[in-house]
Design an enzyme around this catalytic site. Structure first.
Site, PDB file in Angstrom:
ATOM      1  CE  LYS A 138      -2.880   3.190   1.927  1.00 49.13           C
ATOM      2  NZ  LYS A 138      -2.429   4.557   1.983  1.00 49.13           N
TER       3      LYS A 138
ATOM      4  N   GLY B  70       4.436   3.629  11.102  1.00 47.08           N
ATOM      5  CA  GLY B  70       3.676   4.885  11.107  1.00 47.08           C
ATOM      6  C   GLY B  70       3.197   5.227  12.501  1.00 47.08           C
ATOM      7  CB  SER B  71       0.399   7.348  13.573  1.00 40.73           C
ATOM      8  OG  SER B  71      -0.700   6.713  12.943  1.00 40.73           O
TER       9      SER B  71
ATOM     10  N   GLY C  61      -2.754   4.633  13.603  1.00 46.59           N
ATOM     11  CA  GLY C  61      -2.895   3.827  12.386  1.00 46.59           C
ATOM     12  C   GLY C  61      -2.555   2.369  12.639  1.00 46.59           C
ATOM     13  N   GLY C  62      -1.418   2.134  13.306  1.00 50.78           N
ATOM     14  CA  GLY C  62      -0.981   0.770  13.584  1.00 50.78           C
ATOM     15  C   GLY C  62      -2.001   0.031  14.428  1.00 50.78           C
TER      16      GLY C  62
ATOM     17  CD  GLU D  25       9.593   1.390  13.717  1.00 47.41           C
ATOM     18  OE1 GLU D  25       9.239   2.457  14.265  1.00 47.41           O
ATOM     19  OE2 GLU D  25      10.395   1.315  12.776  1.00 47.41           O
TER      20      GLU D  25
ATOM     21  CB  CYS E  20      10.947   5.373  14.683  1.00 53.25           C
ATOM     22  SG  CYS E  20      12.184   4.503  13.756  1.00 53.25           S
TER      23      CYS E  20
ATOM     24  CD  GLU F  90       6.563   9.142  17.478  1.00 55.29           C
ATOM     25  OE1 GLU F  90       7.572   8.715  16.943  1.00 55.29           O
ATOM     26  OE2 GLU F  90       5.423   8.813  17.105  1.00 55.29           O
TER      27      GLU F  90
END
Ligand code: NAP
Length: 492
Positions: free
Chosen positions: A177, A234-235, A238-239, A258, A295, A385
């Site tokens: 994606k 990503g965020s 989202g994860g 991650e 990250c 974060e």
């Protein structure tokens, strides 16, 4: 040339009617690259093709898959300057960074290709009975994998990045994606993968690259019965959303995500006494590296309330203000940075140390703030974060409070201890506490810069990653896409 189309197995397809363009954060305008969003039917086709390709791909020899990975690296190199200039246009990152990240991408692909020639990467384990093999255990691939490209690594953690390279090594077809912020870079890399797949006679459907701006595509992919695992960078939001979708399927599948990390740093009084200015300069560089969009960027520094800590904080802030501000990846990332930064600065007891400065368009205002350990314990929002060059210094009353702050931290990718070697007998409690919260513990260094090698672990307790047992970087990341099988009583 960028196609702007979806790559579904060996064919380009653009049946949809919705289009989007990528954005140049430096010029603050859309690029000329136009992409057609994939339709649900095209997504279904890609998943079906990946499933049928799996039957052939998993039975390709290690040598054949190794040649495929080498060929991908070669075809990416052949993309030459077009790849570099597209990367720069879509990310606002420098050409130097593009060259470095391409080098890392090629290195990863070639490392996995080399790994396949090592006969024990499947971890074959044998148990004998009466001088004949009774049990033979080894690792086999899970099936088609979906990879969500990372916004902050358009090459090394996107289309042909670590997730894709490790999944191909394992014998799993991949559907990417594409990250909509750098879909053009992804389009070019997808062309390189297609060329390599054809050159090395890989099955149709071993790879697909799908474009869309919005959540529907990701949801459809994770929910598709042919998909057997997911790689995501990503965020946390989202994860976590994708983890929940994967867990709610009739056949739940693993999502290796991650996500967020503030990478806490503990600096002792003795270290401040002997090398305060040195560490302030090192950390000014690390915090602002890549506009703080890593990250592993250090977002939290913990020390004991003292004149030494105040002086370190002053020098760190001055050093950071000397560094020219730089461009963020996308206006949406800049907007999120500004919003979260403001929210934290408005919290009780938060004192801003860097002075306010005006920055243009998508450039980030590098910021350091300070807060007491007492406030940090009361209000966890100061420890979230904030993706960008932002750091919170927490001044604790004593070691007990410092350890209390560490104990209530969320899971982290890294933790760092800055101390004198002779202090080791006295800082065991700090080391022990930090070790429980992180996947990588650093002594007298900085967390930015992740070595790609078998000894690396890039992951940590949730929400740094969805499963602290696995790494997203290095050769062992291949284990995410494998499962064990044991053959009992089989002839040789
Ligand atoms: P993101 O918003 O998490 O998006 C990553 C990918 O996942 C995109 O392709 C996105 O699709 C998709 N996605 C996100 N939420 C989804 C959902 N609920 N359902 C289905 N698909 C979903 O991350 P980002 O765009 O890369 O950056 C946004 C923020 O993420 C940053 O500001 C930063 O805070 C964080 N981030 C952290 C790291 C890290 O390494 N810790 C790295 C990158 C970003 P669409 O874009 O098409 O909607």
């Amino acid at each position: 040339m960028i196609t702007g189309k979806n790559l579904i197995g060996d064919n380009y397809s653009s049946n949809g009617t919705t289009e989007f363009k990528t954005f140049n954060p430096l010029t603050n305008e859309e690029t000329d690259f136009v992409f057609t969003e994939v339709t649900p039917t095209e997504v279904e086709n890609a998943c079906n093709l990946a499933n049928s390709a799996f039957k052939e791909f998993r039975n390709k020899s290690d040598r054949e898959r190794s040649e495929f990975l080498f060929a991908i690296a070669e075809e990416i190199e052949n993309l030459g300057d077009e790849l570099l200039s597209t990367y720069v246009t879509e990310s606002g990152l420098s050409k130097e960074r593009a060259v470095g990240e391409r080098g890392r991408t090629l290195f990863q692909l070639r490392s996995f290709a080399d790994m396949l020639m090592d006969s024990n990467w499947r971890e074959e384990t044998i148990e004998e009975k009466n001088n004949t093999v009774f049990l033979r255990k080894k690792l086999i691939p899970l099936g088609p994998i979906v990879v969500f490209g990372a916004s902050n690594f358009p090459l090394a953690y996107s289309t042909a990045g670590g997730d894709t390279a490790s999944a191909f090594a394992a014998g799993c077809p991949v559907i990417v994606k594409a990250h909509p912020m750098h879909a053009g870079t992804g389009d070019l890399v997808a062309q390189a993968i297609l060329k390599a797949a054809k050159r090395t006679n890989m099955p149709n459907g071993v790879f697909s690259n799908l474009n869309s701006k919005g959540y529907e595509l990701g949801i459809q992919l994770v929910d598709n019965e042919n998909i057997k695992a997911v790689g995501f960078t990503g965020s946390i939001k989202g994860g976590r959303a994708l983890m929940d979708i994967a867990a709610a399927r009739e056949e739940p599948i693993p999502v290796f995500a991650e996500m967020g990390s503030v990478n806490p740093v503990v600096i002792t009084q003795q270290a401040l006494n002997s090398k305060s200015d040195y560490w302030a300069r090192q950390y000014a560089q690390s915090i602002t590296l890549g506009t703080g969009q890593f990250c592993t960027s250090p977002g939290l520094i913990l020390g004991i309330d003292s004149e030494l800590l105040d002086s370190f904080a002053t020098v760190l802030s001055k050093e950071i203000m000397k560094i020219e501000s730089s461009c963020m990846l996308h206006p949406a990332i800049k907007e999120s940075f500004s919003k979260l930064k403001k929210e934290v600065m408005e919290q009780e007891g938060v004192q801003r140390l860097t002075t306010s400065s005006s920055v243009s368009n998508n450039f980030a205002e590098q910021t350091v703030v300070m807060v007491s350990g007492k406030e940090a314990l009361k209000n966890k929002s100061v420890q979230q974060e904030i993706f960008g060059p932002f750091t919170v210094i927490i001044k604790c009353q004593n070691e007990e409070e410092l350890i209390a702050v560490i104990d209530q931290l969320d899971g982290q990718l890294t933790g760092t201890i800055i101390a004198e070697k002779k202090e080791f007998p006295y800082i065991q409690n700090i080391i022990d506490a930090l070790q429980q919260r992180v996947g990588r513990l650093i002594f007298n260094g900085v967390s930015t810069g992740v070595e790609v090698c078998p000894a690396m672990h890039h992951g940590g307790p949730y929400p740094a990653s969805s499963d602290a047992r696995f790494t997203a970087v290095g050769l062992h990341s291949v284990r995410r896409w494998l499962r064990s099988i044991v053959f009992q009583g089989f002839p040789e």
